[in-house]
Design a protein around this motif. Structure first.
Motif, PDB file in Angstrom:
ATOM      1  N   GLU A   8     -25.367   8.493  -5.707  1.00 27.03           N
ATOM      2  CA  GLU A   8     -24.014   8.844  -5.276  1.00 27.03           C
ATOM      3  C   GLU A   8     -23.177   9.350  -6.453  1.00 27.03           C
ATOM      4  O   GLU A   8     -22.223  10.103  -6.270  1.00 27.03           O
ATOM      5  N   ASN A   9     -23.563   8.943  -7.656  1.00 30.07           N
ATOM      6  CA  ASN A   9     -22.880   9.413  -8.871  1.00 30.07           C
ATOM      7  C   ASN A   9     -23.606  10.583  -9.527  1.00 30.07           C
ATOM      8  O   ASN A   9     -23.389  10.888 -10.699  1.00 30.07           O
ATOM      9  N   ASN A  10     -24.506  11.227  -8.708  1.00 27.49           N
ATOM     10  CA  ASN A  10     -25.146  12.491  -9.111  1.00 27.49           C
ATOM     11  C   ASN A  10     -26.048  12.358 -10.335  1.00 27.49           C
ATOM     12  O   ASN A  10     -26.132  13.265 -11.161  1.00 27.49           O
ATOM     13  N   GLY A  13     -28.365  15.069 -10.340  1.00 29.79           N
ATOM     14  CA  GLY A  13     -27.682  16.332 -10.087  1.00 29.79           C
ATOM     15  C   GLY A  13     -26.922  16.260  -8.775  1.00 29.79           C
ATOM     16  O   GLY A  13     -27.040  15.292  -8.024  1.00 29.79           O
ATOM     17  N   VAL A  14     -26.158  17.281  -8.501  1.00 34.01           N
ATOM     18  CA  VAL A  14     -25.366  17.324  -7.271  1.00 34.01           C
ATOM     19  C   VAL A  14     -26.253  17.805  -6.124  1.00 34.01           C
ATOM     20  O   VAL A  14     -26.798  18.914  -6.176  1.00 34.01           O
ATOM     21  N   LEU A  26     -30.950  10.535   2.995  1.00 35.31           N
ATOM     22  CA  LEU A  26     -31.766  11.625   2.483  1.00 35.31           C
ATOM     23  C   LEU A  26     -30.875  12.570   1.680  1.00 35.31           C
ATOM     24  O   LEU A  26     -29.839  13.034   2.173  1.00 35.31           O
ATOM     25  N   TYR A  27     -31.290  12.837   0.439  1.00 30.95           N
ATOM     26  CA  TYR A  27     -30.565  13.738  -0.450  1.00 30.95           C
ATOM     27  C   TYR A  27     -31.378  15.020  -0.619  1.00 30.95           C
ATOM     28  O   TYR A  27     -32.579  14.959  -0.950  1.00 30.95           O
ATOM     29  N   PHE A  28     -30.746  16.158  -0.412  1.00 25.67           N
ATOM     30  CA  PHE A  28     -31.435  17.453  -0.433  1.00 25.67           C
ATOM     31  C   PHE A  28     -31.114  18.202  -1.725  1.00 25.67           C
ATOM     32  O   PHE A  28     -29.941  18.449  -2.031  1.00 25.67           O
ATOM     33  N   PHE A  29     -32.160  18.553  -2.466  1.00 24.39           N
ATOM     34  CA  PHE A  29     -32.031  19.316  -3.705  1.00 24.39           C
ATOM     35  C   PHE A  29     -32.959  20.530  -3.616  1.00 24.39           C
ATOM     36  O   PHE A  29     -34.176  20.400  -3.795  1.00 24.39           O
TER      37      PHE A  29
END
Length: 320
Positions: A8-10, A13-14, A26-29
Motif C-alpha cells: 500500500e506504500n508502493n 512501485g506504484v 491483487l496488485y497489477f504492474f
C-alpha cells in the motif's frame, strides 16, 4: 509493517490498479500481478495464523500452478526489513505473495457461454484438459491428503451438501431459508439412498476443483484455470465425475443442451458415467453452489436460471 501495508506504500512501485476481494488483494504492474491474502479469519481457517497461512499459500499455489503453469508463475516468501520485502525461502518467510501473469479475466466461460461465444468443441477441449490435469493433481496430493483420500465418499458428500445450507443462507434476501432447508434435506436423503454413492470406493476418489465458470478461461484457444483450490479442506476430494458435472451444468444453464451433452461425451473417453440418478444429484449440488453465488454478486437474472435448473432437476429426481 506487514506485506500488505508495504504494498500500500508502493514498496514495489506504484501499481497500475488493484482489485480487492473478500480475502485477497491483487496488485497489477504492467503484465505482472501480485496476489496477497489478507490476514483474516474465515469459515475455512485463520489466515492470520502463520502456520495455516504458510500451508494455505503453498497448497493454493501448487494446485493452481499444476493446472495453469503459464499463469501462476511463482510463490514468493518474504520477510520485511527496513520496510522493504526481502525474498527468502518458504521456511524462513513471515509472509508470502503469488506472482501471476496478467490476463483478460473477462474471457471466462461464464461470459463466453452467456454471450454464445464458446463452442461445443471449445468445451470439449477444456474438459479433456481438465480431466488430465486433475489426474496429475490427484497423484500429487494423495499422500498429503491421505485422510481425505481414505474417507467415505457418501459421508464426505453429505457434509459438503450440509455446508451448502449455510452458503445458501447468505442469499436469504432472495432464497427463503425454509426452501433452503427443504432442498438440502431432500438432497441429503437422496445421497443416503443412492446405491452408487454408497458403494463408491475411496480408491477412486479424485481431487475436487472449484471449476465454476468464472474460474475457467479460454484465451487464444487455450484453457486456463484460476482459483481452483476449494478453500475448505473437506471440499478437496470427490468422485471425479462431480468435477465434470460442474462444467456441464454451466454449459446447460448458460448455453444449451448440445453443449451440456458435449461435456459428458468427453468424459466417456476417460471413464464410465454414474447412473442417471447419481448424475442428477451431482448436478443439483453443482447448481446449488451457483444459485446463491450469482445473487451474492448481484447477478440476479443469472441466479434465477440456476434456480430453474435446480428445481427442474429436483422434480426429475423425485420421479426416479
Amino acid at each position: 509493517m506487514d506485506l500488505i501495508n508495504c504494498l500500500e506504500n508502493n514498496c514495489f512501485g506504484v501499481p497500475d490498479s488493484k482489485i480487492d476481494t473478500l480475502l485477497s488483494t491483487l496488485y497489477f504492474f504492467n503484465e505482472k500481478v501480485i496476489k496477497i491474502y489478507k490476514h483474516k479469519k474465515a469459515f475455512y481457517g485463520d489466515l492470520s495464523d502463520s502456520d495455516f497461512r504458510r500451508d494455505f499459500y503453498i497448497e493454493d499455489f501448487t494446485w493452481n500452478n499444476t493446472l495453469s503453469p503459464d499463469l501462476y508463475l511463482r510463490l514468493v516468501g518474504v520477510v520485511i526489513e527496513n520496510n522493504i520485502p526481502v525474498e527468502v525461502s518458504h521456511g524462513s518467510a513471515t509472509d508470502f505473495y503469488i506472482e501471476m501473469k496478467k490476463i483478460d479475466s473477462s474471457k471466462n466461460i461464464t461470459n463466453l457461454l452467456d454471450k454464445n461465444k464458446i463452442t461445443s468443441e471449445d468445451l470439449e477441449s477444456i474438459t479433456s484438459y481438465m480431466i488430465k490435469k486433475i489426474r496429475v493433481l490427484t497423484s500429487e496430493k494423495k499422500e498429503k491428503m491421505k485422510d481425505l483420500f481414505l474417507g467415505n465418499w457418501k459421508a464426505i458428500l453429505t457434509q459438503d451438501v450440509e455446508d451448502l445450507r449455510g452458503w445458501m443462507y447468505m442469499a436469504d434476501t432472495y432464497i427463503f431459508k425454509g426452501d433452503v432447508d427443504e432442498i438440502i434435506d431432500f438432497l441429503k436423503t437422496s445421497i443416503n439412498n443412492d446405491e452408487y454413492i454408497s458403494s463408491f470406493k475411496s480408491i477412486d476418489l479424485a481431487v475436487s476443483i472449484d471449476n465454476q465458470g468464472d474460474n475457467i478461461l479460454m484465451i487464444d484457444n487455450k484453457p486456463l484455470f484460476i482459483d481452483i483450490m476449494p478453500p475448505k479442506y473437506n471440499w478437496r476430494v470427490c468422485d471425479e465425475f462431480f468435477n465434470i458435472s460442474r462444467i456441464a451444468v454451466d454449459a446447460y444453464v448458460l448455453g444449451d443442451e448440445k453443449k451440456y451433452e458435449s461435456v459428458y461425451e468427453v468424459f466417456n473417453n476417460f471413464g464410465i458415467e454414474p447412473p442417471e440418478r447419481t448424475r442428477i444429484i451431482y448436478e443439483i449440488r453443482s447448481a446449488l453452489i451457483l444459485w446463491p453465488y450469482r445473487h451474492i454478486l448481484g447477478q440476479n437474472e443469472m441466479a434465477e436460471k440456476y434456480k430453474k435448473f435446480t428445481l427442474d432437476k429436483i422434480n426429475i429426481l423425485k420421479s426416479l
